[in-house]
Design a protein around this motif. Sequence first.
Motif, PDB file in Angstrom:
ATOM      1  N   GLY A   9       0.795  -1.225   0.000  1.00 50.65           N
ATOM      2  CA  GLY A   9       0.000   0.000   0.000  1.00 50.65           C
ATOM      3  C   GLY A   9       0.825   1.271   0.000  1.00 50.65           C
ATOM      4  O   GLY A   9       0.301   2.347   0.286  1.00 50.65           O
ATOM      5  N   LYS A  10       2.109   1.186  -0.355  1.00 53.00           N
ATOM      6  CA  LYS A  10       2.980   2.368  -0.350  1.00 53.00           C
ATOM      7  C   LYS A  10       2.471   3.448  -1.296  1.00 53.00           C
ATOM      8  O   LYS A  10       2.428   4.633  -0.944  1.00 53.00           O
ATOM      9  N   THR A  11       2.114   3.043  -2.520  1.00 58.12           N
ATOM     10  CA  THR A  11       1.702   4.038  -3.516  1.00 58.12           C
ATOM     11  C   THR A  11       0.411   4.724  -3.114  1.00 58.12           C
ATOM     12  O   THR A  11       0.234   5.933  -3.334  1.00 58.12           O
ATOM     13  N   THR A  12      -0.501   3.993  -2.502  1.00 52.89           N
ATOM     14  CA  THR A  12      -1.745   4.601  -2.004  1.00 52.89           C
ATOM     15  C   THR A  12      -1.448   5.646  -0.940  1.00 52.89           C
ATOM     16  O   THR A  12      -2.025   6.747  -0.932  1.00 52.89           O
ATOM     17  N   VAL A 114       9.883   5.025   7.080  1.00 49.18           N
ATOM     18  CA  VAL A 114       8.526   4.581   7.411  1.00 49.18           C
ATOM     19  C   VAL A 114       8.250   3.305   6.639  1.00 49.18           C
ATOM     20  O   VAL A 114       8.309   3.289   5.408  1.00 49.18           O
ATOM     21  N   ALA A 115       7.972   2.221   7.354  1.00 49.21           N
ATOM     22  CA  ALA A 115       7.684   0.929   6.723  1.00 49.21           C
ATOM     23  C   ALA A 115       6.187   0.695   6.699  1.00 49.21           C
ATOM     24  O   ALA A 115       5.486   0.946   7.686  1.00 49.21           O
ATOM     25  N   VAL A 116       5.696   0.207   5.570  1.00 52.05           N
ATOM     26  CA  VAL A 116       4.275  -0.094   5.386  1.00 52.05           C
ATOM     27  C   VAL A 116       4.103  -1.610   5.390  1.00 52.05           C
ATOM     28  O   VAL A 116       4.811  -2.320   4.675  1.00 52.05           O
ATOM     29  N   VAL A 117       3.163  -2.100   6.206  1.00 49.84           N
ATOM     30  CA  VAL A 117       2.945  -3.544   6.344  1.00 49.84           C
ATOM     31  C   VAL A 117       1.483  -3.870   6.081  1.00 49.84           C
ATOM     32  O   VAL A 117       0.583  -3.223   6.640  1.00 49.84           O
ATOM     33  N   ASP A 118       1.247  -4.865   5.260  1.00 46.04           N
ATOM     34  CA  ASP A 118      -0.093  -5.362   4.940  1.00 46.04           C
ATOM     35  C   ASP A 118      -0.554  -6.281   6.073  1.00 46.04           C
ATOM     36  O   ASP A 118      -0.005  -7.370   6.261  1.00 46.04           O
ATOM     37  N   ALA A 119      -1.572  -5.852   6.834  1.00 43.88           N
ATOM     38  CA  ALA A 119      -2.043  -6.642   7.975  1.00 43.88           C
ATOM     39  C   ALA A 119      -2.600  -7.988   7.548  1.00 43.88           C
ATOM     40  O   ALA A 119      -2.504  -8.968   8.291  1.00 43.88           O
ATOM     41  N   LEU A 120      -3.163  -8.055   6.345  1.00 46.65           N
ATOM     42  CA  LEU A 120      -3.718  -9.320   5.855  1.00 46.65           C
ATOM     43  C   LEU A 120      -2.646 -10.391   5.685  1.00 46.65           C
ATOM     44  O   LEU A 120      -2.886 -11.576   5.922  1.00 46.65           O
ATOM     45  N   ARG A 121      -1.465  -9.952   5.268  1.00 45.59           N
ATOM     46  CA  ARG A 121      -0.415 -10.917   4.923  1.00 45.59           C
ATOM     47  C   ARG A 121       0.761 -10.871   5.882  1.00 45.59           C
ATOM     48  O   ARG A 121       1.803 -11.488   5.604  1.00 45.59           O
ATOM     49  N   ALA A 122       0.637 -10.166   6.984  1.00 42.13           N
ATOM     50  CA  ALA A 122       1.776  -9.953   7.870  1.00 42.13           C
ATOM     51  C   ALA A 122       2.416 -11.266   8.317  1.00 42.13           C
ATOM     52  O   ALA A 122       3.646 -11.425   8.267  1.00 42.13           O
ATOM     53  N   GLU A 123       1.597 -12.227   8.744  1.00 39.62           N
ATOM     54  CA  GLU A 123       2.144 -13.481   9.250  1.00 39.62           C
ATOM     55  C   GLU A 123       2.924 -14.218   8.162  1.00 39.62           C
ATOM     56  O   GLU A 123       4.054 -14.677   8.379  1.00 39.62           O
ATOM     57  N   VAL A 142       5.993   2.578  11.709  1.00 36.81           N
ATOM     58  CA  VAL A 142       5.352   1.542  10.903  1.00 36.81           C
ATOM     59  C   VAL A 142       3.890   1.919  10.679  1.00 36.81           C
ATOM     60  O   VAL A 142       3.196   2.331  11.623  1.00 36.81           O
ATOM     61  N   VAL A 143       3.438   1.784   9.432  1.00 40.92           N
ATOM     62  CA  VAL A 143       2.034   2.007   9.089  1.00 40.92           C
ATOM     63  C   VAL A 143       1.427   0.663   8.701  1.00 40.92           C
ATOM     64  O   VAL A 143       1.946  -0.027   7.811  1.00 40.92           O
ATOM     65  N   LEU A 144       0.335   0.300   9.357  1.00 40.47           N
ATOM     66  CA  LEU A 144      -0.335  -0.978   9.110  1.00 40.47           C
ATOM     67  C   LEU A 144      -1.548  -0.726   8.206  1.00 40.47           C
ATOM     68  O   LEU A 144      -2.423   0.086   8.531  1.00 40.47           O
ATOM     69  N   THR A 145      -1.591  -1.397   7.064  1.00 38.75           N
ATOM     70  CA  THR A 145      -2.664  -1.201   6.092  1.00 38.75           C
ATOM     71  C   THR A 145      -3.598  -2.409   6.050  1.00 38.75           C
ATOM     72  O   THR A 145      -3.266  -3.485   6.535  1.00 38.75           O
ATOM     73  N   VAL A 173      -3.305   2.894   8.996  1.00 37.91           N
ATOM     74  CA  VAL A 173      -3.107   3.838   7.915  1.00 37.91           C
ATOM     75  C   VAL A 173      -4.034   5.043   8.024  1.00 37.91           C
ATOM     76  O   VAL A 173      -3.623   6.185   7.738  1.00 37.91           O
ATOM     77  N   GLU A 174      -5.276   4.838   8.465  1.00 32.50           N
ATOM     78  CA  GLU A 174      -6.216   5.958   8.559  1.00 32.50           C
ATOM     79  C   GLU A 174      -5.718   7.011   9.552  1.00 32.50           C
ATOM     80  O   GLU A 174      -5.784   8.216   9.293  1.00 32.50           O
ATOM     81  N   GLU A 175      -5.225   6.548  10.685  1.00 33.99           N
ATOM     82  CA  GLU A 175      -4.706   7.468  11.697  1.00 33.99           C
ATOM     83  C   GLU A 175      -3.430   8.156  11.212  1.00 33.99           C
ATOM     84  O   GLU A 175      -3.233   9.358  11.418  1.00 33.99           O
ATOM     85  N   ALA A 176      -2.556   7.408  10.561  1.00 38.91           N
ATOM     86  CA  ALA A 176      -1.292   7.967  10.085  1.00 38.91           C
ATOM     87  C   ALA A 176      -1.521   9.054   9.044  1.00 38.91           C
ATOM     88  O   ALA A 176      -0.899  10.124   9.091  1.00 38.91           O
TER      89      ALA A 176
END
Length: 328
Positions: A9-12, A114-123, A142-145, A173-176
């Motif tokens: 989600g970096k580009t978003t 700033v690192a962006v992490v996809d919460a769906l695929r984090a594991e 870290v921003v969690l998307t 991400v919304e808060e960030a």
Amino acid sequence: MLTGFLGSGKTTILSALLRNPGGERLAVLVNEVGELALDHWLIEKVDEDVLTLASGCVCCSLRGELYGALERVAALEPTRIVVETTGLADPAPILHGLTTDARLRELVRPAGVVAVVDALRAEDLLATQPEVLAQLEAADRVVLTKADLAPQRVDDALALVRGAAPGCEIRFVEEALGDPKWIFSAPPLAKLLDGDQARRWLGHGTLSVHGHAEPFRTHSFESEHAVDLPILELWLRLVTQLDGPRLLRIKGLVEDRASGAMFALQAAGRSITPARRLERPPAGVRGVHMVVIERGMGEAPAARLMESLGAAVGGALDVSARRPRGTA
């Protein structure tokens, strides 16, 4: 620097920052891998201050081209330059280049990762993709998307990211995006506030070297005394150039004698992350605390390495260098 694995989600996020830059004048450098550069077309441009670096990954072999791109971007006189790395980038070599290359150093000053992490695929990503671990190791924030797509996974994702990025502040991400200044003013390891957290941070980073046939060894070094930070930085540059392939990880918390401040030092192989000054040192942590993870050095070279660290710190005054504490 905005980093994160492919599809995180970096580009978003970058598009949103261009729409709401929080009072900053932004210039953006988008790094893509492949002959066909597409990401820059996905950015909703507010102006034309978006350049694409498409011939490879800036963490690998594009320092010359990176300089040229940054020079063109700097000519626009922005207050901030955002470098969006490829999803496969390790930020450490980029940071190393920005601080050791004289031309790059004159142009820009690294202000945070700033690192962006996809919460769906984090594991899955943390278990299978070493680039994700490298990105979180280098992160200041870290921003969690995509947490809204799987609320039931959020707690697990948060726990995993906290474990992979100890000391980092994490926001959804919304808060960030509602507070761009939080993204642009990322203090290093802001949550590394007590001795237990400091020890977890120092012990972190061994996960990526598990599972190999050849064992690795961990060496620890402690001193109660502050040191001259530039001397320890010189030691780090020398040993990583000499033994980089065998030095899987070096991490340290170092109290600088001149300023009284605490700094975090990190290196992986021959790549050195610039020393990061902690806004607030962990409670009860003073002096020097270093961890060295190596593979294949042998007893005598490893002993000499740790002796050289002792010499850099300043000798044998109340210094304890422990024996290796683990193999895998």
